[in-house]
Design a protein around this motif. Structure first.
Motif, PDB file in Angstrom:
ATOM      1  N   VAL A 157       0.914  -1.437  -0.051  1.00 18.11           N
ATOM      2  CA  VAL A 157      -0.169   0.374   0.370  1.00 18.11           C
ATOM      3  C   VAL A 157       1.023   1.368  -0.664  1.00 18.11           C
ATOM      4  CG1 VAL A 157      -2.081   1.229   1.723  1.00 18.11           C
ATOM      5  CG2 VAL A 157      -1.847  -1.624   1.155  1.00 18.11           C
ATOM      6  N   GLY A 158       2.050   1.032   0.615  1.00 19.09           N
ATOM      7  CA  GLY A 158       3.088   2.375   0.789  1.00 19.09           C
ATOM      8  C   GLY A 158       3.216   3.040  -0.648  1.00 19.09           C
ATOM      9  N   ALA A 159       3.546   1.473  -1.316  1.00 15.01           N
ATOM     10  CA  ALA A 159       4.423   2.140  -2.822  1.00 15.01           C
ATOM     11  C   ALA A 159       3.930   2.612  -3.422  1.00 15.01           C
ATOM     12  CB  ALA A 159       5.151   0.365  -2.973  1.00 15.01           C
ATOM     13  N   LEU A 160       1.605   2.054  -2.925  1.00 21.51           N
ATOM     14  CA  LEU A 160       1.202   2.376  -4.091  1.00 21.51           C
ATOM     15  C   LEU A 160       1.076   4.433  -4.407  1.00 21.51           C
ATOM     16  CD1 LEU A 160      -1.263   2.481  -6.381  1.00 21.51           C
ATOM     17  CD2 LEU A 160      -2.525   1.405  -4.433  1.00 21.51           C
ATOM     18  N   ILE A 161       0.889   4.517  -2.602  1.00 23.63           N
ATOM     19  CA  ILE A 161       0.821   5.613  -2.375  1.00 23.63           C
ATOM     20  C   ILE A 161       2.220   7.050  -3.328  1.00 23.63           C
ATOM     21  CG2 ILE A 161       0.529   7.218  -0.464  1.00 23.63           C
ATOM     22  CD1 ILE A 161      -1.745   5.524  -1.456  1.00 23.63           C
ATOM     23  N   THR A 162       2.646   6.160  -3.366  1.00 25.43           N
ATOM     24  CA  THR A 162       4.089   6.229  -3.321  1.00 25.43           C
ATOM     25  C   THR A 162       4.360   7.626  -4.569  1.00 25.43           C
ATOM     26  OG1 THR A 162       6.160   4.956  -4.001  1.00 25.43           O
ATOM     27  CG2 THR A 162       5.964   5.359  -1.806  1.00 25.43           C
ATOM     28  N   THR A 163       3.070   6.547  -5.639  1.00 25.17           N
ATOM     29  CA  THR A 163       3.199   7.341  -7.175  1.00 25.17           C
ATOM     30  C   THR A 163       2.830   8.357  -7.104  1.00 25.17           C
ATOM     31  OG1 THR A 163       0.733   5.626  -7.259  1.00 25.17           O
ATOM     32  CG2 THR A 163       2.790   4.556  -7.859  1.00 25.17           C
ATOM     33  N   VAL A 164       1.925   8.795  -5.878  1.00 26.71           N
ATOM     34  CA  VAL A 164       1.370  10.573  -5.946  1.00 26.71           C
ATOM     35  C   VAL A 164       1.381  11.504  -5.216  1.00 26.71           C
ATOM     36  CG1 VAL A 164      -0.661   9.014  -6.586  1.00 26.71           C
ATOM     37  CG2 VAL A 164      -0.326   9.914  -4.416  1.00 26.71           C
ATOM     38  N   THR A 165       3.324  11.496  -5.376  1.00 28.50           N
ATOM     39  CA  THR A 165       4.054  12.028  -3.859  1.00 28.50           C
ATOM     40  C   THR A 165       4.972  12.502  -4.793  1.00 28.50           C
ATOM     41  OG1 THR A 165       5.244  10.227  -3.246  1.00 28.50           O
ATOM     42  CG2 THR A 165       2.784  10.893  -1.960  1.00 28.50           C
ATOM     43  N   GLY A 166       6.023  12.920  -5.849  1.00 27.35           N
ATOM     44  CA  GLY A 166       6.639  12.673  -6.445  1.00 27.35           C
ATOM     45  C   GLY A 166       6.665  14.265  -6.996  1.00 27.35           C
ATOM     46  N   ALA A 167       7.337  15.234  -6.240  1.00 25.86           N
ATOM     47  CA  ALA A 167       7.980  16.049  -6.490  1.00 25.86           C
ATOM     48  C   ALA A 167       8.166  16.744  -8.200  1.00 25.86           C
ATOM     49  CB  ALA A 167       8.650  17.109  -5.925  1.00 25.86           C
ATOM     50  N   ASP A 168       8.954  16.139  -8.602  1.00 22.96           N
ATOM     51  CA  ASP A 168       9.820  16.493  -9.867  1.00 22.96           C
ATOM     52  C   ASP A 168       9.696  15.139 -11.021  1.00 22.96           C
ATOM     53  OD1 ASP A 168      12.578  14.967  -9.962  1.00 22.96           O
ATOM     54  OD2 ASP A 168      12.072  15.840  -7.891  1.00 22.96           O
ATOM     55  N   ALA A 174      10.909   7.223 -10.621  1.00 23.35           N
ATOM     56  CA  ALA A 174      12.030   6.833 -10.251  1.00 23.35           C
ATOM     57  C   ALA A 174      11.255   5.695  -8.678  1.00 23.35           C
ATOM     58  CB  ALA A 174      12.928   7.457  -9.440  1.00 23.35           C
ATOM     59  N   GLN A 175       9.896   7.082  -8.557  1.00 20.99           N
ATOM     60  CA  GLN A 175       9.091   6.820  -7.783  1.00 20.99           C
ATOM     61  C   GLN A 175       7.890   5.100  -7.949  1.00 20.99           C
ATOM     62  OE1 GLN A 175       7.387   9.916  -6.486  1.00 20.99           O
ATOM     63  NE2 GLN A 175       8.508   9.187  -4.258  1.00 20.99           N
TER      64      GLN A 175
END
Length: 297
Positions: A157-168, A174-175
């Motif tokens: 679930v955490g890996a899924l959430i990272t896909t919407v948090t990148g800033a650049d 990479a995420q």
């Protein structure tokens, strides 16, 4: 690339193969664009005598989405336990309606429908609500909405959430690659063999994190479909991997058990991905399934 007007706005789609051949619609998963289907899978279906249609689901890729803010991550996490706590921007039924609009635009009374993950959920709703438009259903690594099934581990679930948090852009790419590796499981490296290969082309084409959150809202607020699936008469194939960390294999078995007469194919070592080493097995199962259904052209 072509486009049509649906309830949500423009939907972008592409054809592969001869348009005189029976249509096969490919409905992709959460946050995935039409460029994230492997050529080997699409070409395998086309070479078997079918015309493939791929498209961007609403709110992803080049297709339109609503302007309203997406649900907060906290609200999505809460909806895992209580779906009624979340009011989605749109539903899986709305997304199934987009597929109907695509069929209408193509002048097709129906088509074979292949849905992957969230696309499988959309395709199930399509078959439930518009059964005459679905010549056959193939549900891949998807689920019925049964809340008693095992949930993915916290790290997935955490890996899924990272896909919407990148800033650049480079961080987002990479995420997305890392998330695809997690979802794909330990046997096939997604960056080499699977959907992770398409992270850069997808992100550079269209990065829509708010759309991913709204799509996730549609998934988590959806009702259990087992009762409705039990009434289906649509010829159905269910494919699932026994190494899927995002939608565990029990979900595939549950889907096949819910649909009368469904054929179930369980693929060893397959995670939540489309790795090249198993594409041949998938194509063989799907084309056999499609050819068994008589369709008037």
């Amino acid at each position: 690339m072509a486009k049509l007007k649906a309830g949500c706005g423009e939907i972008h789609f592409e054809h592969r193969g001869a348009r005189a051949d029976p249509r096969v619609l490919f409905v992709h998963g959460l946050g995935c664009q039409l460029v994230q289907w492997p050529d080997s899978l699409i070409d395998g279906i086309v070479n078997a005598g079918f015309c493939a249609v791929v498209f961007d689901n609403r709110d992803i890729g080049l297709s339109a989405g609503p302007a309203e803010p997406p649900p907060a991550v906290e609200a999505l996490l809460a909806a895992q336990a209580d779906p009624s706590a979340l009011t989605p921007a749109y539903t899986l039924s709305d997304m199934a309606g987009d597929v109907v609009a695509l069929l209408d635009h193509l002048g097709q009374g129906g088509a074979h429908v292949i849905g992957l993950s969230m696309g499988g959920m959309i395709s199930q709703r399509l078959a439930i609500e518009h059964p005459r438009r679905v010549y056959s259903l193939t549900s891949i690594m998807s689920t019925t909405g049964n809340r008693e099934l095992p949930a993915p581990p916290d790290e997935v679930v955490g890996a899924l959430i990272t896909t919407v948090t990148g800033a650049d852009t480079e961080t987002v790419i990479a995420q997305n690659i890392q998330a695809a590796k997690v979802f794909g499981g330990p046997h096939y490296d997604s960056e080499i063999h699977g959907i992770g290969r398409f992270a850069r082309i997808a992100v550079e084409r269209a990065h829509r994190p708010e759309g991913v959150l709204r799509q996730l809202g549609a998934i988590l607020s959806a009702e259990d479909r087992r009762g409705a699936l039990a009434e289906l008469t649509v010829p159905t194939l269910v494919i699932h991997g026994n190494a899927d960390p995002l939608v565990p294999v029990e979900a595939g078995r549950d889907t096949a058990a819910a649909i009368p007469g469904a054929r179930y194919v369980e693929i060893d070592k397959l995670g939540h991905d489309l790795p090249e080493p198993v594409i041949g097995t998938m194509v063989e199962a799907i084309t056999s399934h499609l050819r068994a259904v008589e369709v008037s052209r």
